[in-house]
Design a protein around this motif. Structure first.
Motif, PDB file in Angstrom:
ATOM      1  N   PHE A  23       0.960  -1.328   0.150  1.00  0.00           N
ATOM      2  CA  PHE A  23      -0.123   0.589   0.092  1.00  0.00           C
ATOM      3  C   PHE A  23       0.708   1.317  -0.164  1.00  0.00           C
ATOM      4  N   SER A  24       1.923   0.932   0.312  1.00  0.00           N
ATOM      5  CA  SER A  24       3.155   2.235   0.280  1.00  0.00           C
ATOM      6  C   SER A  24       3.295   2.493  -1.073  1.00  0.00           C
ATOM      7  N   ARG A  25       2.902   2.167  -1.697  1.00  0.00           N
ATOM      8  CA  ARG A  25       3.825   2.300  -3.105  1.00  0.00           C
ATOM      9  C   ARG A  25       2.883   3.059  -3.853  1.00  0.00           C
ATOM     10  N   ALA A  26       2.416   3.967  -4.376  1.00  0.00           N
ATOM     11  CA  ALA A  26       1.982   4.755  -4.989  1.00  0.00           C
ATOM     12  C   ALA A  26       0.897   4.601  -6.279  1.00  0.00           C
ATOM     13  N   GLU A  27       1.490   3.324  -6.642  1.00  0.00           N
ATOM     14  CA  GLU A  27       1.320   3.057  -7.820  1.00  0.00           C
ATOM     15  C   GLU A  27       0.418   2.104  -7.934  1.00  0.00           C
ATOM     16  N   ASN A  28       0.335   1.864  -7.051  1.00  0.00           N
ATOM     17  CA  ASN A  28      -0.266   0.074  -6.910  1.00  0.00           C
ATOM     18  C   ASN A  28      -1.985   0.678  -6.220  1.00  0.00           C
ATOM     19  N   LEU A  29      -1.957   1.786  -6.559  1.00  0.00           N
ATOM     20  CA  LEU A  29      -3.876   1.887  -6.442  1.00  0.00           C
ATOM     21  C   LEU A  29      -4.098   2.202  -7.499  1.00  0.00           C
ATOM     22  N   GLU A  30      -3.108   2.179  -8.713  1.00  0.00           N
ATOM     23  CA  GLU A  30      -4.001   1.710  -9.846  1.00  0.00           C
ATOM     24  C   GLU A  30      -4.608   0.111  -9.864  1.00  0.00           C
ATOM     25  N   THR A  31      -3.816  -1.085  -9.710  1.00  0.00           N
ATOM     26  CA  THR A  31      -4.600  -2.311  -9.235  1.00  0.00           C
ATOM     27  C   THR A  31      -5.521  -1.990  -8.714  1.00  0.00           C
ATOM     28  N   LEU A  32      -5.153  -1.549  -7.725  1.00  0.00           N
ATOM     29  CA  LEU A  32      -6.203  -1.579  -7.057  1.00  0.00           C
ATOM     30  C   LEU A  32      -8.253  -1.045  -6.856  1.00  0.00           C
ATOM     31  N   THR A  33      -7.543  -0.227  -7.726  1.00  0.00           N
ATOM     32  CA  THR A  33      -8.884   0.624  -9.429  1.00  0.00           C
ATOM     33  C   THR A  33      -9.737  -0.004  -9.770  1.00  0.00           C
ATOM     34  N   PRO A  34     -10.708  -0.121 -10.192  1.00  0.00           N
ATOM     35  CA  PRO A  34     -11.790  -1.090 -11.097  1.00  0.00           C
ATOM     36  C   PRO A  34     -10.944  -0.509 -12.298  1.00  0.00           C
ATOM     37  N   HIS A  35     -10.994  -1.057 -13.514  1.00  0.00           N
ATOM     38  CA  HIS A  35     -11.086  -0.467 -14.618  1.00  0.00           C
ATOM     39  C   HIS A  35     -12.009   0.586 -15.334  1.00  0.00           C
ATOM     40  N   TRP A  36     -12.801   1.115 -15.071  1.00  0.00           N
ATOM     41  CA  TRP A  36     -13.830   1.320 -14.952  1.00  0.00           C
ATOM     42  C   TRP A  36     -14.108   2.931 -15.456  1.00  0.00           C
ATOM     43  N   LEU A  37     -12.950   3.042 -14.118  1.00  0.00           N
ATOM     44  CA  LEU A  37     -12.341   4.384 -13.568  1.00  0.00           C
ATOM     45  C   LEU A  37     -11.641   5.013 -14.813  1.00  0.00           C
ATOM     46  N   SER A  45       6.955   9.379 -10.882  1.00  0.00           N
ATOM     47  CA  SER A  45       7.608   8.675 -10.120  1.00  0.00           C
ATOM     48  C   SER A  45       8.782   8.639 -10.006  1.00  0.00           C
ATOM     49  N   PRO A  46       9.348   7.766  -9.288  1.00  0.00           N
ATOM     50  CA  PRO A  46       8.337   7.126  -8.078  1.00  0.00           C
ATOM     51  C   PRO A  46       8.529   8.130  -7.058  1.00  0.00           C
ATOM     52  N   ILE A  47       7.322   8.046  -6.464  1.00  0.00           N
ATOM     53  CA  ILE A  47       6.640   8.626  -5.502  1.00  0.00           C
ATOM     54  C   ILE A  47       6.748   8.786  -3.871  1.00  0.00           C
ATOM     55  N   GLU A  48       7.636   9.194  -3.104  1.00  0.00           N
ATOM     56  CA  GLU A  48       7.853   8.648  -2.384  1.00  0.00           C
ATOM     57  C   GLU A  48       6.626   9.280  -1.190  1.00  0.00           C
ATOM     58  N   MET A  49       6.631   8.016  -0.507  1.00  0.00           N
ATOM     59  CA  MET A  49       4.949   8.263   0.878  1.00  0.00           C
ATOM     60  C   MET A  49       6.062   9.126   1.692  1.00  0.00           C
ATOM     61  N   LYS A  73      -1.907  12.570   4.857  1.00  0.00           N
ATOM     62  CA  LYS A  73      -1.506  13.412   6.067  1.00  0.00           C
ATOM     63  C   LYS A  73      -0.865  13.017   7.434  1.00  0.00           C
ATOM     64  N   VAL A  74      -1.017  11.540   6.966  1.00  0.00           N
ATOM     65  CA  VAL A  74      -0.297  11.009   9.130  1.00  0.00           C
ATOM     66  C   VAL A  74       0.305  10.083   7.850  1.00  0.00           C
ATOM     67  N   TRP A  75       1.477   9.751   8.830  1.00  0.00           N
ATOM     68  CA  TRP A  75       2.570   8.516   7.453  1.00  0.00           C
ATOM     69  C   TRP A  75       3.213   7.882   8.532  1.00  0.00           C
ATOM     70  N   GLU A  76       2.532   5.818   9.117  1.00  0.00           N
ATOM     71  CA  GLU A  76       2.664   5.256  10.320  1.00  0.00           C
ATOM     72  C   GLU A  76       2.637   4.173   9.765  1.00  0.00           C
ATOM     73  N   PRO A  77       4.617   3.915   8.884  1.00  0.00           N
ATOM     74  CA  PRO A  77       4.082   3.338   8.802  1.00  0.00           C
ATOM     75  C   PRO A  77       4.829   1.857  10.442  1.00  0.00           C
ATOM     76  N   PRO A  78       4.490   0.337  10.006  1.00  0.00           N
ATOM     77  CA  PRO A  78       3.579  -0.476   9.364  1.00  0.00           C
ATOM     78  C   PRO A  78       2.043   0.107   9.944  1.00  0.00           C
ATOM     79  N   TYR A  79       1.483   0.704  10.517  1.00  0.00           N
ATOM     80  CA  TYR A  79      -0.067   0.394  11.078  1.00  0.00           C
ATOM     81  C   TYR A  79      -1.586   1.563  10.570  1.00  0.00           C
ATOM     82  N   ARG A  80      -1.036   2.520  10.033  1.00  0.00           N
ATOM     83  CA  ARG A  80      -1.902   3.263   8.880  1.00  0.00           C
ATOM     84  C   ARG A  80      -0.873   4.090   8.277  1.00  0.00           C
ATOM     85  N   PHE A  81      -1.750   4.824   7.490  1.00  0.00           N
ATOM     86  CA  PHE A  81      -2.061   6.202   6.728  1.00  0.00           C
ATOM     87  C   PHE A  81      -3.243   7.062   6.644  1.00  0.00           C
TER      88      PHE A  81
END
Length: 147
Positions: A23-37, A45-49, A73-81
């Motif tokens: 989840f910390s790799r922004a490019e994986n958002l494309e994988t997690l988003t339906p193609h119809w969007l 890239s690369p995006i430093e989270m 806004k919040v970055w607390e690996p590996p617990y939440r963001f």
């Protein structure tokens, strides 16, 4: 302004650090988003989270092209963001991603607080059904990736 909350979760049989890393790799958002969007990241890239990182996207919803920018806004690996829309289609969008050790794996929890223009009518007819489909897709994709 009415604030709506969407909460979802999925359990995967993988260690929290591994799941957070994905989840910390922004490019994986494309994988997690339906193609119809027709979702794509516009930021270089690369995006430093980290807290303060801004990410620009484009997508198409109901044939309407949209641009979106969010800030971590919040970055607390590996617990939440937490990411928050700084510009885009919502009046408010705050998305918290939590990663909890659970039963030998990781429970991924998403909590989104959002509000929309047009409030209840637009929410009931368009936004709520769309978000339900998007997050259903996301849950299934996460489960598939970490199977």
């Amino acid at each position: 302004m009415k604030i709506h909350t969407l909460q979802t979760e999925v359990w995967v049989p993988r260690p929290r650090e591994e799941v957070f890393e994905f989840f910390s790799r922004a490019e994986n958002l494309e994988t997690l988003t339906p193609h119809w969007l027709h979702f794509s990241i516009l930021s270089a890239s690369p995006i430093e989270m980290k807290a303060g990182t801004r990410i620009r996207y484009r997508l198409r919803l109901h044939a309407i092209p949209l641009r979106w920018e969010s800030e971590i806004k919040v970055w607390e690996p590996p617990y939440r963001f937490v990411d928050e829309q700084t510009s885009g289609p919502y009046r408010r969008w705050i998305h918290e991603h939590q990663f909890l050790e659970h039963e030998g794996g990781t429970k991924v929890q998403d909590t989104v607080q959002y509000s929309v223009i047009g409030d209840l009518l637009v929410h009931r007819l368009l936004v709520a059904p769309d978000l339900s489909k998007i997050f259903d897709f996301r849950r299934q994709k996460v489960a598939e990736i970490f199977r």
